[in-house]
Scaffold this active site. Structure first.
Site, short mmCIF file in Angstrom:
data_model
loop_
_atom_site.label_atom_id
_atom_site.label_comp_id
_atom_site.label_asym_id
_atom_site.label_seq_id
_atom_site.Cartn_x
_atom_site.Cartn_y
_atom_site.Cartn_z
N ASP A 63 0.84 -1.20 0.00
CA ASP A 63 0.00 0.00 0.00
C ASP A 63 0.87 1.24 0.00
O ASP A 63 1.97 1.24 0.56
CB ASP A 63 -0.88 0.05 1.27
CG ASP A 63 -1.78 -1.15 1.36
OD1 ASP A 63 -2.20 -1.64 0.30
OD2 ASP A 63 -2.04 -1.59 2.50
N ASP A 69 2.22 14.70 7.28
CA ASP A 69 1.65 16.05 7.19
C ASP A 69 0.69 16.14 6.01
O ASP A 69 -0.33 16.82 6.06
CB ASP A 69 2.70 17.17 7.17
CG ASP A 69 3.96 16.81 6.46
OD1 ASP A 69 3.95 15.83 5.69
OD2 ASP A 69 4.97 17.51 6.66
N GLU A 92 -1.42 25.71 5.45
CA GLU A 92 0.02 25.90 5.30
C GLU A 92 0.59 24.95 4.25
O GLU A 92 1.61 25.23 3.64
CB GLU A 92 0.70 25.69 6.65
CG GLU A 92 2.09 26.28 6.68
CD GLU A 92 2.91 25.76 7.83
OE1 GLU A 92 2.63 26.14 8.96
OE2 GLU A 92 3.84 24.97 7.57
N GLU A 93 -0.07 23.83 4.04
CA GLU A 93 0.41 22.82 3.09
C GLU A 93 0.06 23.12 1.64
O GLU A 93 0.49 22.41 0.75
CB GLU A 93 -0.21 21.47 3.45
CG GLU A 93 0.43 20.77 4.62
CD GLU A 93 1.74 20.09 4.25
OE1 GLU A 93 1.77 19.37 3.25
OE2 GLU A 93 2.72 20.31 4.96
N ASP A 114 -2.96 24.81 9.97
CA ASP A 114 -1.67 24.17 9.77
C ASP A 114 -1.89 22.72 10.18
O ASP A 114 -2.07 22.42 11.37
CB ASP A 114 -0.61 24.84 10.66
CG ASP A 114 0.77 24.25 10.46
OD1 ASP A 114 0.89 23.23 9.74
OD2 ASP A 114 1.74 24.79 11.02
N LEU A 116 -0.15 19.88 10.41
CA LEU A 116 0.76 19.19 11.33
C LEU A 116 1.99 20.07 11.57
O LEU A 116 3.02 19.93 10.91
CB LEU A 116 1.17 17.83 10.75
CG LEU A 116 1.49 16.76 11.79
CD1 LEU A 116 0.34 16.52 12.75
CD2 LEU A 116 1.87 15.45 11.12
N ASP A 117 1.84 20.99 12.50
CA ASP A 117 2.94 21.91 12.78
C ASP A 117 4.04 21.17 13.54
O ASP A 117 3.76 20.33 14.40
CB ASP A 117 2.44 23.07 13.64
CG ASP A 117 3.53 24.08 13.88
OD1 ASP A 117 4.02 24.65 12.90
OD2 ASP A 117 3.92 24.27 15.04
N GLU A 281 -0.41 30.01 12.06
CA GLU A 281 0.28 29.78 13.33
C GLU A 281 0.10 30.97 14.28
O GLU A 281 -0.40 30.82 15.39
CB GLU A 281 1.77 29.51 13.07
CG GLU A 281 2.00 28.19 12.34
CD GLU A 281 3.36 28.08 11.65
OE1 GLU A 281 3.94 29.11 11.27
OE2 GLU A 281 3.83 26.94 11.46
P1 AHM Z 1 6.87 24.17 10.34
O1 AHM Z 1 5.53 24.81 10.08
O2 AHM Z 1 7.71 24.02 9.12
O3 AHM Z 1 6.72 22.92 11.16
O4 AHM Z 1 7.70 25.24 11.20
C1 AHM Z 1 7.11 25.80 12.31
C2 AHM Z 1 7.91 25.41 13.51
C3 AHM Z 1 7.22 25.79 14.80
O5 AHM Z 1 6.49 24.73 15.33
C4 AHM Z 1 8.37 26.14 15.71
O6 AHM Z 1 8.00 27.06 16.69
C5 AHM Z 1 9.37 26.72 14.75
O7 AHM Z 1 9.11 26.15 13.49
C6 AHM Z 1 10.78 26.40 15.12
O8 AHM Z 1 11.64 27.11 14.30
P2 AHM Z 1 13.23 27.09 14.49
O9 AHM Z 1 13.71 25.84 13.89
O10 AHM Z 1 13.70 28.32 13.77
O11 AHM Z 1 13.51 27.18 15.96
MG MG Z 2 3.74 25.07 10.77
#
Ligand code: AHM
Ligand code: MG
Length: 341
Positions: A63, A69, A92-93, A114, A116-117, A281
């Site tokens: 599969d 994400d 965001e994606e 977002d 999967l932040d 965010e």
């Molecule tokens: P992403 O959306 O690509 O996951 O990036 C967001 C993340 C946040 O969760 C976090 O606060 C930040 O990037 C961390 O950034 P850094 O690596 O500059 O500390």
């Molecule tokens: Mg993010």
């Protein structure tokens, strides 16, 4: 034993606080919670992916395994696009506005999220999460447009996040306080565990920032961070930085402190630029932080006042306990206390 209150019941009670409400927003939030349960299940199984098959490749049974994400993106989109509450979405994606397919009815709300932040942390079993906000559309009917999405955080009608951590928690607000629910996987329900979260005005002395970037910050931010590490601040403050906004802000909401992702002059050598996205965010988290009694700023303006000019606009973020953020702002104006460094 305290009362057991499910998120569904809580949403209905919040709706009663708005006598003119039609139930649309409640229905939308309820559909979202289902998507969060599906994502939570998959995130919890993330460690097994290397056994069952690699992400982005095919697993042992042949599969296709989608990146988490991307999976979270699809789950939210598929759970919401058909329910008639939304006129469009922004994620965001996705580079562009997400349209509701022709065959489904269009509703009066816009969802920004977002999916999967912090997903780059997932291999190390660090908490990741989903962030969302809901706006009321500005156009009258039909497909949603950019005008419907590009609204300031002051127009948010509901926002929240889900942290997929040691347990899965959802924190949300419809402008009537900030409330936290813990997912009980055995009954498949989010249960009220943190009613009316209030961030202490003077929280625990915790600062949360990626100091690896410090030489690219503005001088006043550097001075502030030196100050919190000095005895002059009443500290030194404890440093706590997970690098996953959801987890860092969640801790800040519960204990107080200050979370920062400040302007970085590598991103823009003249004005500096933040990393975090306003729509997905910064603004939703700012909404929750204000609901919990804190402050969220870029250093020059309140995050909720910014009208976005682009779907993926980035802003500097400083948020947390009111006393600490006000102190940061005094440094930004150049009149903060002087630390002996
Ligand atoms: P992403 O959306 O690509 O996951 O990036 C967001 C993340 C946040 O969760 C976090 O606060 C930040 O990037 C961390 O950034 P850094 O690596 O500059 O500390
Ligand atoms: Mg993010």
């Amino acid at each position: 034993m305290p009362n057991v209150i499910s998120v569904q019941r809580h949403l209905v009670e919040m709706q009663h606080g708005h006598p003119s409400a039609t139930g649309d927003l409640t229905g939308l939030l309820w559909d979202l919670t289902l998507a969060f349960k599906v994502i939570s299940r998959s995130v919890n199984r993330a460690g097994l992916i290397n056994i069952l098959g690699l992400e982005g490749e095919t697993n042992v049974t042949g599969d296709e395994v989608t990146k988490l994400d991307r999976f979270a993106q699809d789950v939210i989109c598929r759970s919401l696009e058909h329910d008639g509450h939304l006129c469009c979405m922004a994620s965001e994606e996705e580079a562009k506005l997400i349209r509701i397919p022709e065959r489904y009815p269009k509703g009066k709300y816009v969802l920004c999220y977002d999916p999967l932040d912090g997903s780059s942390n997932i291999d190390a079993n660090v908490s990741v999460g989903t962030i969302f906000s809901i706006l009321k559309r500005k156009t009258e009917s039909g497909d949603g447009t950019l005008d419907d999405v590009l609204q300031s955080g002051r127009e948010i009608v509901a926002a929240g996040y889900v942290v997929y951590g040691s347990s899965t928690m959802m924190v949300y607000s419809t402008g009537q306080g900030c409330h936290g629910f813990t997912l009980d996987p055995s009954v498949g329900e989010f249960l009220l565990s943190h009613p009316n979260i209030q961030m202490p005005r003077k929280g625990k002395k915790i600062y949360s920032v990626n100091e690896g970037h410090s030489r690219y910050w503005d001088e006043n931010t550097r001075r502030y961070v030196e100050y919190v590490k000095s005895p002059e601040s009443g500290g030194p403050y404890q440093g706590r930085y997970i690098g996953s906004m959801i987890a860092d802000v969640h801790r800040t909401l519960l204990y107080g402190g200050i979370f920062m992702h400040p302007r970085d002059f590598r991103r823009d050598p003249v004005h500096g630029q933040g990393k975090l996205r306003l729509l997905y965010e910064a603004a939703p988290m700012a909404f929750l932080v204000e609901q919990a009694g804190g402050i969220a700023t870029t250093g020059t303006e309140n995050i909720l006042d910014i009208v976005p000019n682009d779907l993926h606009q980035r802003v500097p973020v400083i948020m947390g306990s009111a006393d600490f953020v006000e102190e940061y702002l005094r440094f930004q104006k150049g009149d903060g206390p002087t630390a002996k460094i």
